[in-house]
Scaffold this motif. Structure first.
Motif, PDB file in Angstrom:
ATOM      1  N   UNK A  86       1.208  -0.969   0.360  1.00 32.51           N
ATOM      2  CA  UNK A  86       0.018  -0.579  -0.010  1.00 32.51           C
ATOM      3  C   UNK A  86       1.178   1.139  -0.202  1.00 32.51           C
ATOM      4  N   UNK A  87       0.467   2.867  -0.342  1.00 33.16           N
ATOM      5  CA  UNK A  87       1.032   3.371  -1.137  1.00 33.16           C
ATOM      6  C   UNK A  87       1.722   4.033   0.256  1.00 33.16           C
ATOM      7  N   UNK A  88       2.070   4.957   0.898  1.00 37.86           N
ATOM      8  CA  UNK A  88       2.393   6.005   1.701  1.00 37.86           C
ATOM      9  C   UNK A  88       1.542   6.508   2.573  1.00 37.86           C
ATOM     10  N   UNK A  89       0.748   7.580   1.909  1.00 36.85           N
ATOM     11  CA  UNK A  89      -0.583   8.171   2.742  1.00 36.85           C
ATOM     12  C   UNK A  89      -1.013   7.358   3.398  1.00 36.85           C
ATOM     13  N   UNK A  90      -1.099   5.826   2.466  1.00 40.75           N
ATOM     14  CA  UNK A  90      -2.205   4.591   3.357  1.00 40.75           C
ATOM     15  C   UNK A  90      -1.732   4.066   4.424  1.00 40.75           C
ATOM     16  N   UNK A  91      -0.287   3.893   4.312  1.00 40.03           N
ATOM     17  CA  UNK A  91       0.259   3.284   5.590  1.00 40.03           C
ATOM     18  C   UNK A  91       0.848   4.513   6.560  1.00 40.03           C
ATOM     19  N   UNK A 149     -13.300   0.110   3.677  1.00 36.74           N
ATOM     20  CA  UNK A 149     -13.063  -0.653   2.125  1.00 36.74           C
ATOM     21  C   UNK A 149     -11.144  -1.065   2.572  1.00 36.74           C
ATOM     22  N   UNK A 150     -10.498  -0.146   3.383  1.00 35.12           N
ATOM     23  CA  UNK A 150      -9.039   0.244   3.944  1.00 35.12           C
ATOM     24  C   UNK A 150      -8.431  -1.038   4.689  1.00 35.12           C
ATOM     25  N   UNK A 151      -9.995  -0.649   5.661  1.00 35.71           N
ATOM     26  CA  UNK A 151      -9.158  -2.002   7.030  1.00 35.71           C
ATOM     27  C   UNK A 151      -9.816  -3.076   5.885  1.00 35.71           C
ATOM     28  N   UNK A 152     -10.564  -3.790   4.376  1.00 35.12           N
ATOM     29  CA  UNK A 152     -10.425  -4.822   4.472  1.00 35.12           C
ATOM     30  C   UNK A 152      -9.209  -5.107   3.802  1.00 35.12           C
ATOM     31  N   UNK A 153      -9.055  -4.174   2.696  1.00 36.74           N
ATOM     32  CA  UNK A 153      -6.971  -3.776   2.205  1.00 36.74           C
ATOM     33  C   UNK A 153      -6.290  -4.593   3.011  1.00 36.74           C
TER      34      UNK A 153
END
Lengths: 309, 506, 363
Positions: free
Chosen positions: B356-361, C222-226
């Motif tokens: 996953x990308x940095x913003x998401x991390x 969705x974020x959690x699922x991913x």
């Protein structure tokens, strides 16, 4: 009454052999760490090949050999993907199952319903004369007797030979096995292919002995049930017999009710029971495992092995 | 000394080099071991010791350089090949197959080396060797049921049955109970008398002084010092050699007055469900404005303690006070996870999501704090990560870069930035600079020090230098207990930390 | 000298395109071999297939008709796979969706105002699919029973239930013994569009695609699922409740497959009958894989697979070749997908035993 029991018992054994052979093959594959979900496809291809060779006038041995070879070829494909390419074993197995189903449907279309070889019951001299037991166990097709031999053989190889030692080592701890110099790749290939051979043989049993002739999707999920029975067996051939007999028993009950016209349980419920029972068995095994009794699942099952460097 | 310049070395590495993709694990390794000699390999975590040993034992193949055995150039393609030439290794994670018996394990090893012997013959050999070297073991027991000491003996037997002449041990005493350690030393000296060569990796200086003839120190994949033990006079000498000359603090650490107590742990034992508690009767407190280090050699219960304090596992006994609220060991686990900032040891798998990308991390552990909205606030995520990238000088192309593509140092800074952005009362860092280069280490240290202003900081580390550079107080952990809590300003006591870590008492 | 696979440290560009090209190349190759074994000219056969699927507007609208259930089951597999769950049970959930819709059409809504009939059908179809997915979901979350086997075995059970219903209690009393339920009332038939068999299901499927895409990309859920799918350890570390999400995702997955069954029975067959369960659930696995488990790619590959199926039917009617070649091609496609993925993750390298290997690359 005794007659009924003999009838049911005999059919129980008859109906369990396909699942049993496939399950024993799958035990070898999984013991070596390879999850092979393609059993259903391998059984189908084996069944078709056996039936087709029989129909073409080939001798029974050739038909069996052909069926086993077909299973082995598909297994080799699965081995290549899951061992050499380290692909996801779930998807690779599914692909094999779909491919095997498709191949058998496509190539088998022209011979649907035609019967070449019919391996009839072959009463073993002397043994079949034993009252009750003789009729149940020793008035069966040759392939059933072959299965009788394969069960102890498989168990012996797995638990009492050096080869079995290596197989279990590779499935439980591929890294350690590799460190002492066991060829992980070779053993996994062999076991997966052996699994395919037995699945093919199980298919042959269906199309040559159990319900002779080729029918589309004639395995009706037996390959999948075999995989579940492997979990139930805790990866031991003898316990797989128990699982297969459970399956066979339910099938025999259907025959019995049909033959006698008694309907204690509605037919459609009976039809569902093998699948529901299999699910129940899975829950039971997992529940026992949760309670601390570790199901002896091979620890590297489904994990590709790769030595870096 | 046993070293005889005229003798042919058992093992000689010449210019050995190993890379994993872009990472250099070993470079320019020149190393010799003679018969009847014990060589100790020292170095920090990630210095490349284990990789080097794996190369010598044939598990990895070197990218350059050569290895000679008894003066003959050998290319090991597999561990079995190496073992048939007399080189065997006992790995840190013991390589026995748990479901098989000891004899079966050893049989398989012999089989793979091309010797076809019966189980009975193997058992005979095992007994013979066991008597000779004091490696008593029941060959019919399942390997999975053995104690650590027994496992090690089985591993050594596995090599000796193959007539290994050079035995490599990776941290052989890290997981052993004291009597087993003693026993191990006896075995090793008997092997030495018989003319075997021994290499062992260790962190424990005591052991080096006790049994080694020579030491080699690795740093960043290279050997920086090789010397004989007679040139080292004391543990302190050795410690200096190992940590480098700069034991002096390089980090500027202004004193801050400590404020309120944030975390107070009392009599904590755990984790729940384990037969033998990994940690026992742990008590300490941390205040806002100070850094408390919990230091110890790997495998002494710190990792498990850290998990329980982070409310990821449940403790058995004891209480935890957090900001004045009292919890018992069991309820703590369900309550506090989101209010603790925590930099985990495994930054690649636990601390971040590689795909996953940095913003998401950057959002990973801050989901609850980011408001009640059902939706992700992309704009805010973007500005958050931009701020972090600037503030912590994270080197990256964009916020869309995947976390898996960051270097270790930049990834750690990202995780640090994320955790500190929670503005936590309690900040826990676990091995925060393991495997990082100097500059990244310094930056991480600065960030942790700065956070002292706002938080109580709990630092789990195995790195003495790190503990000394950052901490106000240092708690030394050994075999599941806190042996002593030492004030970092107390120069006399600080000198004893290395010994305490090695379990060498006062 | 020997062959080894080595990890790649850089990713090739146009990854997705490469995967698709290699997969299809391999599948067509395998198909050719099978055609040859059967004694048919592969070029001719592929030509017929392509012509049948994309050569006429009638063919193409039929491709879209097939793509409707494929989109829905593809989405169902994709959403589950996003968090590493294998829902092999779409076929059973599809069947249950059809059962739910049939029950709603024939037994629940006959006296309802017509505007409320279709919503009832849709809700019942989705709910029935959810119900069937709930079983493996609970078994997975609370007993750690592999969802692969349970979902799959339940397919057989679902089909037996369906057979029982249209052979037995739900059989059309006026059907002259023909196995099948009564015909749906007009109000319970999904409206059709464009002078073809394309029905309302298409818009449901497109809407589901968009909603799922948005949920996965833009919602915290969705974020959690991913995260759970891509970093199970990180999910644990971040304190996410994995078991709860297993149940939720399986329910959504089941609902989507149920919608597929509903739209198939209420859009095409208009009665419960044999030939309803033809493997759309299994096809969904292939659609999802080829789409890389990303919802927005699902419609494209659903169309492709729909084309394959129509092409297969064309093959059967004009060349008398069994349409099951489609199943072979599907299996080969999946293997091709796995092979191309492996080639993107690893590079093949030939190692000679004398020379130490050169450095890989510095990126």
């Amino acid at each position: 009454m005794i007659d009924d029991i003999v009838f049911i018992s005999q059919i129980t054994i008859k109906s369990s052999i396909g699942v049993l052979l496939a399950a024993i093959g799958e035990i070898f594959a999984e013991r070596s760490g390879i999850l092979n979900l393609g059993v259903e496809g391998m059984m189908l291809v084996g069944a078709l090949t056996g039936a087709a060779i029989g129909l073409a006038g080939g001798p029974p041995l050739l038909a069996l050999g052909g069926g086993m070879l077909a299973g082995a070829l598909l297994a080799m494909l699965h081995a290549f993907f899951s061992i050499t390419l380290r692909a996801d074993q779930t998807l690779s197995g599914l692909a094999i199952a779909i491919l095997g189903g498709g191949l058998s449907n496509f190539l088998g279309r022209p011979i649907i319903g035609e019967v070449g070889i019919r391996l009839k019951a072959f009463p073993l001299p002397y043994l079949s004369d034993i009252p009750v037991i003789g009729e149940i166990f020793f008035n069966q097709s040759v392939l059933v007797y072959l299965a009788y031999l394969i069960i102890p053989f498989a168990s012996y190889v797995l638990f009492h030979t050096r080869t079995g030692l290596k197989i279990r080592a590779v499935g439980d701890d591929a890294v350690s096995a590799d460190v002492i110099g066991i060829n992980v790749t070779a053993i996994r290939y062999c076991c997966t292919i052996f699994g395919g051979i037995l699945a093919g043989l199980g298919g042959c049993y269906l199309s040559l002995a159990y319900t002779p002739g080729w029918k589309e999707n004639m395995t009706a999920g037996q390959g999948w049930i075999a995989i579940a029975m492997v979990i139930f067996s805790l990866w031991s051939p003898y316990r797989a017999v128990l699982g297969a007999l459970l399956f066979g028993g339910l099938t025999a009950l259907q025959f019995f009710f049909q033959a006698t016209g008694i309907e204690v349980i509605p037919v459609y419920i009976l039809l569902m029971l093998p699948y529901l029972l299999t699910i129940g068995v899975l829950i039971l095994v997992m529940h026992l495992k949760k309670g601390g009794k570790d199901g002896k699942s091979p620890r590297c099952l489904g994990v590709p092995f790769h030595r870096e460097g | 000394m046993t070293q005889n310049p005229a003798a042919t070395p058992l093992l000689a590495c010449r210019g050995v080099e190993k890379r994993f993709g872009p990472v250099i694990a070993n470079k320019d390794i020149n190393l010799e071991v003679f018969p009847g000699e014990i060589l100790a390999i020292l170095g920090e975590n990630g210095a490349g010791k284990s990789t080097l040993m794996s190369i010598i034992a044939g598990r990895y193949r070197p990218d350059a350089g050569s290895i000679e055995i008894n003066g003959k150039a050998s290319l090991f393609v597999s561990p079995a090949k190496a073992l048939s030439l007399g080189v065997g290794m006992v790995y840190q994670r013991f390589m026995l197959m748990d479901t098989l018996t000891v004899a079966e394990n050893i049989l398989l090893a012999a089989d793979a080396c091309g010797r076809s012997v019966s189980l009975r013959a193997i058992k005979k050999e095992i007994n013979l060797l066991a008597n000779r070297y004091g490696l008593e073991i029941d060959a019919d027991r399942q390997a999975g049921s053995l104690s650590m000491g027994e496992r090690q003996r089985a591993e050594i037997l596995k090599l000796l049955v193959q007539s290994a002449r050079l035995l490599i041990f990776d941290e052989p005493t890290a997981v052993l109970a004291p009597p087993d350690v003693e026993r191990f030393f006896q075995v090793v000296s008997r092997l030495k008398e018989d003319g075997c060569g021994i290499i062992f990796i260790t962190h424990k200086l005591e052991e080096v002084l006790k049994i080694a003839d020579r030491i080699a120190i690795l740093r960043k994949g290279r050997i920086i010092t090789q010397t004989t033990l007679d040139r080292v006079s004391s543990k302190r000498d050795l410690a200096r050699l190992m940590v480098g000359r700069e034991v002096v603090l390089r980090v500027d650490k202004p004193t801050i007055a400590t404020k309120d107590t944030v975390l107070e742990v009392c009599g904590l034992t755990g984790p729940k469900g384990s037969m033998q508690p990994a940690f026992t009767d742990i008590s300490f407190n941390v205040c806002r404005g100070e850094i408390l280090s919990i230091i110890g050699v790997a495998g002494n219960g710190q990792a498990s303690l850290c998990k329980t304090i982070n409310a990821q596992t449940t403790g058995q006994n004891g209480t935890i006070q957090f900001l004045g609220n009292s919890f018992d060991a069991a309820t703590w686990a369900t309550r506090r996870q989101s209010e603790i900032a925590y930099v985990p040891e495994d930054r690649h798998h636990a601390g971040s999501v590689a795909g996953m990308d940095l913003a998401e991390n950057f959002l990973l552990t801050r989901l609850e704090q980011s408001g009640n909205s059902f939706w992700l606030q992309h704009a805010r995520m973007e500005s958050d990560i931009q701020t972090a990238v600037q503030e912590y000088s994270i080197v990256t192309h964009s916020s869309r870069t995947l976390a898996g593509q960051l270097s270790g140092g930049n990834l750690q800074k990202l995780i640090l930035a994320r955790e500190l952005a929670k503005n936590p009362a309690l900040f826990i860092a676990e091995q925060p600079t393991q495997g990082l280069d100097i500059s990244a280490t310094e930056e991480v240290w600065q960030a942790i020090l700065a956070q002292r202003q706002f938080s109580a900081v709990l630092l789990f580390t195995g790195d003495l230098k790190e503990a000394l550079s950052l901490s106000d107080r240092i708690a030394v952990m050994f075999s599941g207990r806190i042996i002593e809590i030492i004030n970092a300003g107390d120069a006399d006591s600080v000198g004893r930390i290395g010994l305490l870590m090695a379990g060498a008492g006062g | 000298m020997r062959l080894r696979l080595e990890k790649r440290y850089t990713k090739p560009q146009n990854e997705q395109l490469l995967i698709a090209v290699i997969s299809f190349g391999l599948a067509l190759l395998v198909g050719s071999i099978i055609f040859l074994i059967y004694g048919a000219n592969p070029f001719l056969a592929y030509g017929v297939m392509f012509q049948g699927a994309f050569g006429s507007s009638l063919g193409f609208t039929e491709v879209i008709v097939k793509a409707i259930p494929l989109m829905l089951t593809g989405l169902a597999v994709a959403i589950a796979a996003t968090m590493l769950l294998w829902n092999i049970g779409c076929e059973g959930q599809f069947v249950f969706g059809a059962l739910g819709a049939t029950w709603a059409a024939l037994y629940l809504t006959p006296d309802w105002p017509s505007y409320s009939v279709l919503p009832a059908l849709i809700i019942c179809g989705a709910a029935a699919g959810m119900l069937w997915a709930l079983i493996p979901a609970i078994l997975k979350a609370h007993f750690q029973v592999s969802e692969i086997l349970t979902t799959l075995l339940l397919n057989y059970v679902a089909i037996i239930i369906m057979d029982h219903l249209y052979f037995g209690p739900w059989r059309d009393p006026d059907g002259m013994g023909f196995p099948g339920s009564a015909l749906f009332p007009d109000a319970a038939a999904l409206p059709r569009f464009f002078d073809s068999r394309i029905h309302l299901g298409l818009f449901l499927a497109i809407a589901a695609t968009i909603v799922l895409h948005i949920l996965l990309r833009h919602s915290k859920w969705g974020f959690r699922i991913r995260v759970i799918g891509k970093g199970p350890m990180a999910a644990q570390y971040a304190g996410m409740k994995v078991n709860r999400e297993i149940i939720r995702v399986m329910l959504i997955s089941g609902a989507l497959a149920g919608l597929a069954g509903m739209s198939e029975v209420a859009g095409i067959h208009l009665r419960l009958q044999e030939g309803l369960s033809v493997g759309y659930g299994y096809d969904g696995i292939i659609v999802a894989c080829l789409a890389g488990f990303r919802p927005k790619m699902v419609p494209i590959f659903a169309l492709v697979l729909g084309g394959l199926i129509i092409g297969g039917e064309q093959l059967q009617s004009s060349m008398h070749l069994p349409a099951s070649i489609v199943q072979v091609l599907e299996g080969a496609l999946l293997l091709g997908f796995l092979a191309s993925e492996a080639l993107l993750r690893f590079r093949l390298r030939i190692i000679t035993s004398s020379s130490p290997s050169p450095s890989t690359n510095n990126a």
